[in-house]
Scaffold this motif. Structure first.
Motif, short mmCIF file in Angstrom:
data_model
loop_
_atom_site.label_atom_id
_atom_site.label_comp_id
_atom_site.label_asym_id
_atom_site.label_seq_id
_atom_site.Cartn_x
_atom_site.Cartn_y
_atom_site.Cartn_z
N LEU A 215 -85.36 69.45 33.39
CA LEU A 215 -85.99 68.48 34.89
C LEU A 215 -85.62 69.20 36.47
N TYR A 216 -86.27 68.88 37.13
CA TYR A 216 -86.45 68.96 38.45
C TYR A 216 -86.03 67.92 38.86
N ALA A 217 -85.34 67.43 39.81
CA ALA A 217 -85.63 66.68 41.16
C ALA A 217 -85.05 66.81 42.03
N PRO A 218 -85.45 66.14 43.69
CA PRO A 218 -85.36 66.67 44.65
C PRO A 218 -83.76 65.79 45.42
N LEU A 219 -82.79 66.61 46.04
CA LEU A 219 -81.46 66.06 46.08
C LEU A 219 -81.37 65.82 47.53
N GLU A 225 -72.98 67.27 55.01
CA GLU A 225 -72.77 67.92 53.46
C GLU A 225 -74.03 68.44 53.61
N ALA A 226 -74.45 68.80 54.02
CA ALA A 226 -74.72 70.42 53.11
C ALA A 226 -73.83 71.47 53.90
N ARG A 253 -82.09 74.96 48.02
CA ARG A 253 -81.32 75.45 46.83
C ARG A 253 -80.94 74.58 45.13
N ARG A 254 -80.94 75.12 44.24
CA ARG A 254 -81.20 74.40 42.91
C ARG A 254 -79.62 74.40 42.52
N ASP A 271 -81.66 71.33 31.15
CA ASP A 271 -81.64 70.88 32.22
C ASP A 271 -81.22 70.31 33.25
N LEU A 272 -80.83 69.26 34.04
CA LEU A 272 -81.42 69.03 35.35
C LEU A 272 -80.55 70.11 36.44
N TYR A 273 -82.10 70.08 37.46
CA TYR A 273 -81.75 70.64 38.53
C TYR A 273 -82.44 70.08 39.87
N ALA A 274 -80.93 70.22 40.54
CA ALA A 274 -81.22 69.19 41.80
C ALA A 274 -81.63 69.91 43.04
N GLU A 275 -82.54 69.95 43.96
CA GLU A 275 -83.13 71.15 44.57
C GLU A 275 -83.06 70.40 45.78
N ALA A 276 -82.32 70.68 46.73
CA ALA A 276 -81.45 70.09 48.68
C ALA A 276 -82.70 70.54 49.13
N ARG A 277 -82.39 69.19 49.94
CA ARG A 277 -83.30 68.76 50.89
C ARG A 277 -82.65 68.27 52.05
#
Length: 307
Positions: A215-219, A225-226, A253-254, A271-277
Motif C-alpha cells: 500500500l502507498y499513502a501520502p504522509l 518535522e521534515a 521520500r518513501r 508493506d505500507l509505504y508512506a510518501e512524504a509531502r
C-alpha cells in the motif's frame, strides 16, 4: 469468437453428441482456467471455450449456429435458413461445412433436407443426458479496509433472467484482480449442476494506491518535522502505527512500515509505504513569518542547485 468455428474451439466434430461436447468442455476448461494456467492468453482461451460451450450445449442455440454460422445472433428468428444461405453463398459454405464433409447435416440447406429418417428431436433434444451450466465472471469493487479485514457483501448481478442478488464473503487479504469462486452460482445447467461464479475483485480506495499487497499513502509533514526529524502517527488498515521521520526528509521520500500492507493468508504480508509531502501553513502568524524570514536570511540552501 466470430472468426473461429465453435466446434474447432472445443475440438469436436459437428456430429458431436452433447456428452462429447460436455467432456471436451470440462477437459479444456480445467486445462485453461486462469486459476490453473498462468500462461499468457490462457484467460482469453478460457473465455472462448466457455462461449463455445454455452452455444453448443444449448439445443436451440446450436440449431441456429448450425443454420447461420457466426451470424446466428443477428439473424431474425423468422428468417428461412435456405433463403438466407442463397442470399449469402459464401456464408453457406462456412455454415454447411459439416454436411458436405459427411458430418452433421446443415440447416443452411433447408429444413426439408434431412430425409424421412431424421428426427429433429434426436438432434436438438432427445435423451442426451444432463449438462452442467457454464462458469461465469463478474467484478466486485472493495475498499482497502474490506480487503484487509474481510467483509460480507450483497451483490446484485444482471443476468438474462433478470437481476439476481447473492451474498458474498470477501476473505481477508484479497488482492486486486483476485478471483473469488462461488460454487453453483454460475450459469444454469440443462438437467445438470449449475456452473460456478467467479468474482474478480477490484480494490479502489481514495486513501491508498495498491500494488499487489503493498500500500502507498501520502504522509503530510511540516517543514520543521521534515528538517529536524520527528515521530508521527500514521493510519494503517490494521490501526495506528508510529513512524520515525529521519532529519532532512524531502517530499517524495518513501518510508516503509514493514508488514502493514495487505495480509497474506499463505505467507508474508505486504508493506505500507508512506510518501512524504511537505506542507506549509496556508496563513502565517507574525511570529511564524519572522522565523521563516530569519531562516531565509541565515540559510544558504538552494534546492534548485542542491536537489
Amino acid at each position: 469468437m466470430a472468426a473461429r468455428d465453435l466446434y474447432e474451439v472445443l475440438g469436436v466434430p459437428r456430429t458431436a453428441s452433447r456428452e462429447e461436447i460436455q467432456r471436451a468442455y470440462r477437459k479444456l476448461a480445467r486445462a485453461h482456467h486462469p486459476d490453473v494456467n498462468k500462461e499468457p492468453g490462457a484467460e482469453d482461451r478460457f473465455k472462448d471455450i466457455a462461449e463455445a460451450y454455452d452455444v453448443l450445449s444449448d439445443p436451440a442455440k446450436r440449431q441456429r449456429y448450425d443454420a447461420f454460422g457466426p451470424d446466428w445472433r443477428s439473424v431474425p428468428e423468422d428468417v428461412d435458413p435456405d433463403a438466407w444461405s442463397r442470399a449469402r453463398p459464401g456464408r453457406r459454405a462456412r455454415a454447411g461445412a459439416g454436411a458436405r464433409s459427411g458430418g452433421r447435416p446443415d440447416f443452411a440447406y433447408g429444413f426439408g433436407g434431412f430425409g424421412p429418417d431424421v428426427d429433429l428431436s434426436d438432434l436438438f433434444g432427445g435423451n442426451w443426458g444432463p449438462v452442467p451450466g457454464a462458469d461465469q465472471e463478474a467484478e466486485i469493487t472493495v475498499g482497502v479496509d474490506d480487503a484487509y479485514h474481510g467483509a460480507r457483501r450483497t451483490v446484485t448481478l444482471q443476468t438474462p433472467g433478470g437481476p439476481r442478488t447473492i451474498h458474498v464473503t470477501i476473505p481477508p487479504g484479497v488482492t486486486d484482480g483476485q478471483r473469488i469462486r462461488l460454487a453453483g452460482q454460475g450459469g444454469r445447467g440443462d438437467g445438470g449442476r449449475p456452473g460456478d461464479l467467479y468474482l474478480i475483485t477490484r480494490i479502489a480506495d481514495p486513501r491508498y494506491r495498491v500494488e499487489g499487497r503493498d500500500l502507498y499513502a501520502p504522509l503530510p509533514l511540516t517543514p520543521w518535522e521534515a528538517a529536524l526529524g520527528a515521530t508521527v502517527a500514521v493510519d494503517t488498515p490494521g490501526g495506528e502505527a508510529k513512524l520515525k521521520i529521519p532529519p532532512g526528509t524531502s517530499t517524495g521520500r518513501r518510508l516503509r512500515l514493514r508488514g502493514r500492507g495487505l495480509p497474506n493468508p499463505r505467507g508474508q504480508a505486504g508493506d505500507l509505504y508512506a510518501e512524504a509531502r511537505i506542507m506549509v501553513p496556508p496563513r502565517l502568524t507574525g511570529d511564524e513569518r519572522r522565523l521563516f524570514e530569519q531562516l531565509a536570511a541565515l540559510s544558504d540552501f538552494d534546492p534548485r542547485r542542491h536537489p
